[in-house]
Design a protein around this motif. Structure first.
Motif, PDB file in Angstrom:
ATOM      1  N   GLY A  16       0.815  -1.224   0.000  1.00 49.36           N
ATOM      2  CA  GLY A  16       0.000   0.000   0.000  1.00 49.36           C
ATOM      3  C   GLY A  16       0.842   1.264   0.000  1.00 49.36           C
ATOM      4  O   GLY A  16       0.486   2.257   0.645  1.00 49.36           O
ATOM      5  N   ALA A  19       3.036   2.779  -5.214  1.00 56.37           N
ATOM      6  CA  ALA A  19       2.774   1.831  -6.307  1.00 56.37           C
ATOM      7  C   ALA A  19       1.449   1.105  -6.084  1.00 56.37           C
ATOM      8  O   ALA A  19       0.615   1.014  -6.995  1.00 56.37           O
ATOM      9  CB  ALA A  19       3.918   0.830  -6.408  1.00 56.37           C
ATOM     10  N   SER A  41       0.663  -3.813   5.068  1.00 59.45           N
ATOM     11  CA  SER A  41       1.071  -4.112   6.429  1.00 59.45           C
ATOM     12  C   SER A  41       1.357  -2.825   7.187  1.00 59.45           C
ATOM     13  O   SER A  41       2.269  -2.077   6.816  1.00 59.45           O
ATOM     14  CB  SER A  41       2.338  -4.983   6.379  1.00 59.45           C
ATOM     15  OG  SER A  41       2.977  -4.944   7.622  1.00 59.45           O
ATOM     16  N   GLY A  45       4.887  -0.654   6.943  1.00 60.57           N
ATOM     17  CA  GLY A  45       4.799   0.741   6.506  1.00 60.57           C
ATOM     18  C   GLY A  45       5.283   0.929   5.077  1.00 60.57           C
ATOM     19  O   GLY A  45       5.607  -0.031   4.365  1.00 60.57           O
ATOM     20  N   ILE A  47       7.699   3.387   2.119  1.00 57.34           N
ATOM     21  CA  ILE A  47       8.984   4.089   2.073  1.00 57.34           C
ATOM     22  C   ILE A  47       8.777   5.599   2.294  1.00 57.34           C
ATOM     23  O   ILE A  47       9.596   6.265   2.921  1.00 57.34           O
ATOM     24  CB  ILE A  47       9.750   3.771   0.771  1.00 57.34           C
ATOM     25  CG1 ILE A  47      11.188   4.288   0.877  1.00 57.34           C
ATOM     26  CG2 ILE A  47       9.073   4.358  -0.447  1.00 57.34           C
ATOM     27  CD1 ILE A  47      12.155   3.649  -0.080  1.00 57.34           C
ATOM     28  N   VAL A  49       8.964   8.286   0.536  1.00 54.63           N
ATOM     29  CA  VAL A  49       9.652   9.358  -0.191  1.00 54.63           C
ATOM     30  C   VAL A  49       9.230   9.241  -1.653  1.00 54.63           C
ATOM     31  O   VAL A  49       8.609   8.266  -2.038  1.00 54.63           O
ATOM     32  CB  VAL A  49      11.194   9.266  -0.077  1.00 54.63           C
ATOM     33  CG1 VAL A  49      11.677   9.698   1.277  1.00 54.63           C
ATOM     34  CG2 VAL A  49      11.689   7.872  -0.414  1.00 54.63           C
ATOM     35  N   GLY A  52       9.011  13.961  -6.533  1.00 49.68           N
ATOM     36  CA  GLY A  52       9.079  14.572  -7.864  1.00 49.68           C
ATOM     37  C   GLY A  52       8.446  13.658  -8.893  1.00 49.68           C
ATOM     38  O   GLY A  52       8.627  12.445  -8.835  1.00 49.68           O
ATOM     39  N   VAL A 185       1.916 -10.409   5.122  1.00 50.17           N
ATOM     40  CA  VAL A 185       1.961 -11.696   4.424  1.00 50.17           C
ATOM     41  C   VAL A 185       3.091 -12.535   5.000  1.00 50.17           C
ATOM     42  O   VAL A 185       4.248 -12.085   5.048  1.00 50.17           O
ATOM     43  CB  VAL A 185       2.161 -11.493   2.903  1.00 50.17           C
ATOM     44  CG1 VAL A 185       2.377 -12.825   2.202  1.00 50.17           C
ATOM     45  CG2 VAL A 185       0.966 -10.759   2.309  1.00 50.17           C
ATOM     46  N   LEU A 336       8.912  -0.314  -6.620  1.00 47.38           N
ATOM     47  CA  LEU A 336      10.284  -0.634  -6.203  1.00 47.38           C
ATOM     48  C   LEU A 336      10.588  -2.119  -6.326  1.00 47.38           C
ATOM     49  O   LEU A 336      11.751  -2.503  -6.453  1.00 47.38           O
ATOM     50  CB  LEU A 336      10.501  -0.176  -4.753  1.00 47.38           C
ATOM     51  CG  LEU A 336      10.403   1.342  -4.526  1.00 47.38           C
ATOM     52  CD1 LEU A 336      10.500   1.662  -3.039  1.00 47.38           C
ATOM     53  CD2 LEU A 336      11.493   2.081  -5.296  1.00 47.38           C
ATOM     54  N   ILE A 349       7.990   7.003 -10.062  1.00 45.56           N
ATOM     55  CA  ILE A 349       6.532   7.009 -10.212  1.00 45.56           C
ATOM     56  C   ILE A 349       6.157   6.894 -11.694  1.00 45.56           C
ATOM     57  O   ILE A 349       5.188   6.224 -12.058  1.00 45.56           O
ATOM     58  CB  ILE A 349       5.939   8.262  -9.537  1.00 45.56           C
ATOM     59  CG1 ILE A 349       6.210   8.182  -8.029  1.00 45.56           C
ATOM     60  CG2 ILE A 349       4.439   8.383  -9.808  1.00 45.56           C
ATOM     61  CD1 ILE A 349       6.024   9.481  -7.264  1.00 45.56           C
TER      62      ILE A 349
HETATM   63  P1  FDA Z   1       6.738   1.114  -0.651  1.00 44.04           P
HETATM   64  O1  FDA Z   1       7.910   0.623   0.133  1.00 44.04           O
HETATM   65  O2  FDA Z   1       6.313   2.507  -0.444  1.00 44.04           O
HETATM   66  O3  FDA Z   1       5.480   0.190  -0.331  1.00 44.04           O
HETATM   67  C1  FDA Z   1       5.617  -1.190  -0.075  1.00 44.04           C
HETATM   68  C2  FDA Z   1       4.324  -1.708   0.522  1.00 44.04           C
HETATM   69  O4  FDA Z   1       4.399  -3.130   0.625  1.00 44.04           O
HETATM   70  C3  FDA Z   1       4.029  -1.174   1.921  1.00 44.04           C
HETATM   71  O5  FDA Z   1       2.653  -0.885   2.056  1.00 44.04           O
HETATM   72  C4  FDA Z   1       4.389  -2.354   2.823  1.00 44.04           C
HETATM   73  O6  FDA Z   1       3.695  -2.319   4.024  1.00 44.04           O
HETATM   74  C5  FDA Z   1       3.948  -3.497   1.916  1.00 44.04           C
HETATM   75  N1  FDA Z   1       4.550  -4.782   2.283  1.00 44.04           N
HETATM   76  C6  FDA Z   1       5.840  -5.179   2.150  1.00 44.04           C
HETATM   77  N2  FDA Z   1       5.989  -6.426   2.621  1.00 44.04           N
HETATM   78  C7  FDA Z   1       4.762  -6.823   3.050  1.00 44.04           C
HETATM   79  C8  FDA Z   1       4.261  -8.009   3.627  1.00 44.04           C
HETATM   80  N3  FDA Z   1       5.035  -9.056   3.925  1.00 44.04           N
HETATM   81  N4  FDA Z   1       2.945  -8.077   3.936  1.00 44.04           N
HETATM   82  C9  FDA Z   1       2.126  -7.031   3.687  1.00 44.04           C
HETATM   83  N5  FDA Z   1       2.551  -5.883   3.123  1.00 44.04           N
HETATM   84  C10 FDA Z   1       3.846  -5.792   2.828  1.00 44.04           C
HETATM   85  N6  FDA Z   1      10.273   8.357  -7.191  1.00 44.04           N
HETATM   86  C11 FDA Z   1       9.870   9.379  -7.952  1.00 44.04           C
HETATM   87  O7  FDA Z   1       9.121   9.167  -8.906  1.00 44.04           O
HETATM   88  N7  FDA Z   1      10.278  10.649  -7.682  1.00 44.04           N
HETATM   89  C12 FDA Z   1      11.129  10.940  -6.682  1.00 44.04           C
HETATM   90  O8  FDA Z   1      11.453  12.102  -6.464  1.00 44.04           O
HETATM   91  C13 FDA Z   1      11.616   9.865  -5.902  1.00 44.04           C
HETATM   92  N8  FDA Z   1      12.485  10.080  -4.888  1.00 44.04           N
HETATM   93  C14 FDA Z   1      13.007   9.024  -4.191  1.00 44.04           C
HETATM   94  C15 FDA Z   1      14.022   9.221  -3.266  1.00 44.04           C
HETATM   95  C16 FDA Z   1      14.586   8.127  -2.597  1.00 44.04           C
HETATM   96  C17 FDA Z   1      15.706   8.330  -1.640  1.00 44.04           C
HETATM   97  C18 FDA Z   1      14.070   6.817  -2.814  1.00 44.04           C
HETATM   98  C19 FDA Z   1      14.637   5.619  -2.090  1.00 44.04           C
HETATM   99  C20 FDA Z   1      13.042   6.629  -3.724  1.00 44.04           C
HETATM  100  C21 FDA Z   1      12.519   7.719  -4.434  1.00 44.04           C
HETATM  101  N9  FDA Z   1      11.543   7.529  -5.400  1.00 44.04           N
HETATM  102  C22 FDA Z   1      11.139   8.574  -6.170  1.00 44.04           C
HETATM  103  C23 FDA Z   1      10.933   6.219  -5.623  1.00 44.04           C
HETATM  104  C24 FDA Z   1       9.557   6.177  -4.944  1.00 44.04           C
HETATM  105  O9  FDA Z   1       9.717   6.387  -3.561  1.00 44.04           O
HETATM  106  C25 FDA Z   1       8.886   4.838  -5.178  1.00 44.04           C
HETATM  107  O10 FDA Z   1       8.892   4.531  -6.547  1.00 44.04           O
HETATM  108  C26 FDA Z   1       7.447   4.866  -4.728  1.00 44.04           C
HETATM  109  O11 FDA Z   1       7.322   5.369  -3.433  1.00 44.04           O
HETATM  110  C27 FDA Z   1       6.831   3.501  -4.798  1.00 44.04           C
HETATM  111  O12 FDA Z   1       7.195   2.709  -3.698  1.00 44.04           O
HETATM  112  P2  FDA Z   1       6.462   1.328  -3.543  1.00 44.04           P
HETATM  113  O13 FDA Z   1       5.015   1.549  -3.403  1.00 44.04           O
HETATM  114  O14 FDA Z   1       6.928   0.414  -4.616  1.00 44.04           O
HETATM  115  O15 FDA Z   1       7.086   0.760  -2.175  1.00 44.04           O
END
Ligand code: FDA
Length: 508
Positions: A16, A19, A41, A45, A47, A49, A52, A185, A336, A349
């Motif tokens: 959640g 993405a 979960s 939580g 990430i 961030v 942009g 999970v 990610l 994004i």
């Molecule tokens: P995210 O980690 O946010 O979500 C994962 C989800 O999976 C969570 O809800 C978690 O709880 C769940 N989960 C994991 N394991 C689980 C389990 N076992 N059971 C249940 N749930 C589970 N992008 C961009 O376009 N512009 C930008 O400026 C930036 N800047 C940036 C800076 C930095 C330092 C980083 C590291 C990344 C960026 N990004 C970015 C990338 C951007 O942060 C990222 O693409 C999006 O937040 C998407 O993240 P996700 O949703 O994939 O993962």
């Protein structure tokens, strides 16, 4: 001919973050899928961030059927018209990568004339072919209050608060019928044919589905851990693997809000500086091979102008890279879990959006053979896209003329430059990049973006001496003069950025 085979009926999204909830909103609102479940979960939580974005976000949001004013307020969003790079070429230079295409669109006829112009007062390439640099330097927004939603005279994207954006997407998804399950999970159940049958939560609940989206972030629980898709590291070209992030308050509520991302180069990386309405988001992205965390923290403090040790930045660790296989059987990775590049050109994004649009096209009725063929096409297109982004990002580093630190010297070392990019750079010494250098279906960044970076960085292309006498030369000169003459008018016609944001705030 028609088919009686339905498309996968029950869609389950794991995760959640941006993405997961953007996927949920896309599936239920843009694709009108009736049975979508999202598992997230609270213990793990998100990430949180990713501030942009890329101009594609406007079409994505419009397809979700939401209003621009509501989006701006709910996500605490501001307008972004490109990236201003400070200190990347010599340490004291400044150039802009605007979202506007050059005047004349993708027609490349003007570029040779700009290259051949030996006048030292010649404007920078971006400034010669679009008014957008003047617009951002004057602090103007990209559109006027009366312009239709998601469009305006300047091309634009947004900066936003990542957790607020995810929460907004969650609310509109749940309102449209998405079933949200909170839980972690613990394991994955597989069917005999290898497909994923269900996610089993720590408390024993089972979440069954026909098709699964792995949006579990860096954990890549389904595509990586369960299905074994390999991760291709790009660390040999893209060195950065850490970020220190902080939020910086404005000195006053009326302080100007930058309508662009500021990317400033430092000894071992660069800082992003993003203006939201009530604060700035600032982060130092750096290479742990070239700076310790203490050194990076000192750089961040100095950049923000804070007393040493007064900030409490959040450390994020990552490795640039991606999975070449992002869709296996009935599971596709989005976000990610599929891959990540440092945020230099906000590709995170945008790649989520690209994956969702392709899934919408490819997840059609059909048998297993058709589904597996769709997976192979998807994997080819997405892996190609990721690979090409590596080249574009590396371009920002490898043509630097900085030699002041090992970080910049190593970045310019040809051994760190992927061969296809090296081959292009050798040719671009004698001709400008053209559309024939690019495979359009795989490109996120088209030739105009390459031109903005190359020539913004001061890259030298030697053209035959007779270009300046070419029949098109006079026409090119008059086009450049027209753009110059339009600068003042464009700035005058557009509102101050903060005033524009206030307008939307009143409207929402
Ligand atoms: P995210 O980690 O946010 O979500 C994962 C989800 O999976 C969570 O809800 C978690 O709880 C769940 N989960 C994991 N394991 C689980 C389990 N076992 N059971 C249940 N749930 C589970 N992008 C961009 O376009 N512009 C930008 O400026 C930036 N800047 C940036 C800076 C930095 C330092 C980083 C590291 C990344 C960026 N990004 C970015 C990338 C951007 O942060 C990222 O693409 C999006 O937040 C998407 O993240 P996700 O949703 O994939 O993962």
């Amino acid at each position: 001919m028609t088919t009686d085979l339905p498309p996968p009926h029950r869609i389950v999204i794991l995760g959640g973050g941006t993405a997961g909830w953007l996927a949920a909103a896309w599936l239920c609102r843009a694709l009108q899928m009736p049975d979508v479940t999202l598992v997230e979960s609270g213990d793990i939580g998100i990430i949180g961030v990713g501030e942009g974005t890329f101009p594609t976000i406007r079409t994505t949001l419009a397809a979700l059927g939401i209003g621009e004013a509501e989006f701006l307020v709910r996500a605490d969003a501001t307008f972004k018209q490109g990236v201003l790079f400070e200190g990347w070429s010599t340490g004291t230079d400044s150039y802009f990568h605007p979202f506007n295409l050059p005047v004349g669109g993708e027609d490349e006829a003007l570029l040779p004339h700009w290259i051949a112009d030996a006048d030292p007062r010649r404007p920078a390439w971006a400034d010669a072919v679009t008014v957008q640099e003047q617009v951002i330097r004057a602090g103007r927004g990209p559109k006027r209050p009366g312009d239709p939603d998601f469009s305006g005279p300047m091309n634009y994207a947004y900066h936003f608060d990542a957790p607020r954006f995810a929460a907004y997407m969650r609310d509109i998804s749940i309102a449209a019928g998405v079933n949200r399950i909170e839980g972690t999970v613990a394991r994955v159940e597989r069917a005999e044919d290898g497909d994923i049958a269900a996610l089993v939560l720590e408390d024993g609940r089972r979440v069954e589905g026909d098709f699964f989206l792995d949006c579990s972030g860096f954990r890549a629980l389904l595509i990586g851990r369960e299905l074994g898709a390999a991760f291709t590291s790009c660390a040999s070209a893209l060195f950065n693997d850490r970020a220190l992030a902080v939020q910086v308050p404005y000195p006053s509520p009326e302080a100007p809000v930058r309508p662009y991302t500021l990317a400033t180069a430092h000894e071992a990386g660069w800082t992003w500086d993003i203006g939201l309405t009530e604060r700035r988001g600032v982060g130092y992205v750096y290479s742990s091979r070239h700076a310790s965390q203490d050194e990076a923290s000192a750089t961040l403090h100095a950049y923000v102008g804070a007393k040493d040790g007064s900030l409490d930045p959040r450390l994020l660790k990552f490795e640039c890279g991606y999975r070449e296989t992002q869709w296996i059987g009935n599971c596709v990775a989005v976000g990610l879990s599929a891959g990540f590049f440092e945020p230099l050109e906000s590709t995170g994004i945008m790649l989520i959006e690209a994956a969702l649009k392709k899934i919408g096209d490819f997840l059609v009725p059909g048998d297993r053979t058709a589904r597996n063929a769709a997976a192979r096409s998807f994997n080819r297109l997405m892996a190609g896209r990721f690979e090409r982004i590596v080249h574009f990002l590396k371009l920002h580093y490898c043509i630097t003329r900085r030699t002041d630190t090992a970080y910049w010297r190593d970045n310019a070392d040809a051994a760190s430059v992927p061969e296809p990019l090296r081959d292009m750079l050798v040719q671009w010494r004698y001709r400008a990049p053209s559309r024939f250098d690019f495979l359009v279906d795989l490109e996120t960044f088209l030739p105009p973006s390459y031109h903005y970076i190359l020539y913004g960085m001061g890259f030298a292309t030697c053209l035959p001496a007779d270009v300046a006498r070419h029949p098109g030369a006079a026409e090119a000169r008059s086009t450049f003069a027209r753009v110059r003459a339009a600068h003042a008018g464009a700035c005058a016609a557009l509102p101050d950025h903060r005033a524009l944001l206030d307008h939307y705030r009143r409207q929402a």
